[in-house]
Design a protein around this motif. Structure first.
Motif, short mmCIF file in Angstrom:
data_model
loop_
_atom_site.label_atom_id
_atom_site.label_comp_id
_atom_site.label_asym_id
_atom_site.label_seq_id
_atom_site.Cartn_x
_atom_site.Cartn_y
_atom_site.Cartn_z
N GLU A 1 0.77 -1.01 -0.20
CA GLU A 1 0.08 0.04 -0.06
C GLU A 1 0.70 1.27 -0.04
O GLU A 1 0.57 2.34 -0.77
N GLU A 2 2.05 1.26 1.06
CA GLU A 2 2.91 2.46 0.85
C GLU A 2 3.37 2.70 -0.52
O GLU A 2 3.94 3.70 -0.91
N LYS A 3 3.61 1.62 -1.35
CA LYS A 3 4.15 1.66 -3.01
C LYS A 3 2.92 2.00 -3.82
O LYS A 3 3.25 2.14 -5.05
N GLY A 4 1.82 2.29 -3.50
CA GLY A 4 0.68 2.43 -4.11
C GLY A 4 0.16 1.35 -5.07
O GLY A 4 -0.70 1.54 -6.16
N ALA A 5 0.38 0.09 -4.56
CA ALA A 5 -0.17 -1.12 -5.32
C ALA A 5 -1.73 -1.32 -4.90
O ALA A 5 -2.06 -1.02 -3.97
N ASP A 6 -2.27 -2.20 -5.86
CA ASP A 6 -3.69 -2.52 -5.41
C ASP A 6 -3.91 -4.14 -5.58
O ASP A 6 -4.76 -4.71 -5.13
N ALA A 7 -2.49 -4.64 -5.57
CA ALA A 7 -2.72 -6.40 -5.68
C ALA A 7 -1.03 -6.57 -5.51
O ALA A 7 0.03 -6.01 -5.75
N ILE A 8 -0.99 -7.94 -5.03
CA ILE A 8 0.19 -8.69 -4.78
C ILE A 8 0.25 -9.92 -5.67
O ILE A 8 -0.55 -10.75 -5.30
N ILE A 9 1.26 -10.13 -6.45
CA ILE A 9 1.45 -11.32 -7.26
C ILE A 9 2.54 -11.98 -6.94
O ILE A 9 3.25 -11.73 -6.05
N THR A 10 2.49 -13.39 -7.01
CA THR A 10 3.56 -14.41 -6.72
C THR A 10 3.90 -14.31 -5.23
O THR A 10 5.10 -14.33 -4.90
N LEU A 11 2.93 -14.27 -4.53
CA LEU A 11 3.07 -14.43 -3.01
C LEU A 11 3.52 -15.68 -2.49
O LEU A 11 3.39 -16.85 -3.05
N ARG A 12 4.72 -15.81 -1.63
CA ARG A 12 5.50 -16.76 -1.11
C ARG A 12 5.54 -16.62 0.54
O ARG A 12 5.48 -15.40 0.83
N LEU A 13 5.42 -17.70 1.06
CA LEU A 13 5.65 -17.71 2.61
C LEU A 13 6.54 -18.65 2.81
O LEU A 13 6.78 -19.74 2.40
N GLU A 14 7.80 -18.09 3.96
CA GLU A 14 8.71 -19.01 4.11
C GLU A 14 8.95 -18.88 5.69
O GLU A 14 8.64 -17.96 6.48
N THR B 1 5.40 -9.46 -5.20
CA THR B 1 5.66 -8.31 -6.18
C THR B 1 4.33 -7.59 -6.10
O THR B 1 3.20 -8.28 -6.56
N ALA B 2 4.40 -6.13 -5.78
CA ALA B 2 3.35 -5.52 -5.65
C ALA B 2 3.18 -4.62 -7.05
O ALA B 2 4.04 -4.58 -7.95
N VAL B 3 1.78 -4.72 -7.50
CA VAL B 3 1.66 -4.15 -8.85
C VAL B 3 0.22 -3.47 -8.79
O VAL B 3 -0.52 -3.47 -7.88
N THR B 4 -0.12 -2.74 -9.75
CA THR B 4 -1.34 -2.04 -9.92
C THR B 4 -2.18 -3.07 -11.20
O THR B 4 -1.32 -3.17 -12.00
N LEU B 5 -3.51 -3.17 -11.11
CA LEU B 5 -4.19 -3.69 -12.00
C LEU B 5 -5.14 -2.99 -13.05
O LEU B 5 -5.52 -1.98 -12.39
#
Length: 107
Positions: A70-83, A99-103
């Motif tokens: 949100e701080e980067k102005g994104a409205d989506a996150i793709i390729t979510l990973r958890l470790e 990866t933060a993106v706008t769609l």
């Protein structure tokens, strides 16, 4: 915020890449949980206190990742990973990243 583990969101196109985002937390065990864990090791079964603790840690890491996006102005996150990694014998780190993106909708 749309979050997916894939590199695309059905029905949308990536308008702009905003970059790498992450969120993490470190959780430690406590004596009460360790006593219960020791008993479960004898009789077997799920250690529900640890399951709950790790679920809460994942949610906290994802929440921090969303805040970063949100701080980067994104409205989506793709390729979510958890470790998960062990920091010490009594603490684990959970990290969520993507990866933060706008769609925009496909025409």
């Amino acid at each position: 915020m749309i979050i997916v583990t894939t590199d695309f969101v059905p029905g949308f196109e990536v308008k702009e890449l905003k970059g790498f985002v992450r969120g993490s937390t470190v959780q430690s065990k406590n004596i009460g949980r360790d006593i219960l864990a020791g008993l479960k090791n004898v009789v077997g079964g799920e250690i529900k206190d640890y399951t709950k603790m790790m679920d809460e840690a994942r949610q906290q890491a994802i929440g921090r990742m969303i805040q970063h996006a949100e701080e980067k102005g994104a409205d989506a996150i793709i390729t979510l990973r958890l470790e998960t990694s062990s920091v010490t014998s009594a603490a684990s780190e959970i990290i969520a990243y993507g990866t933060a993106v706008t769609l925009e909708t496909k025409d």
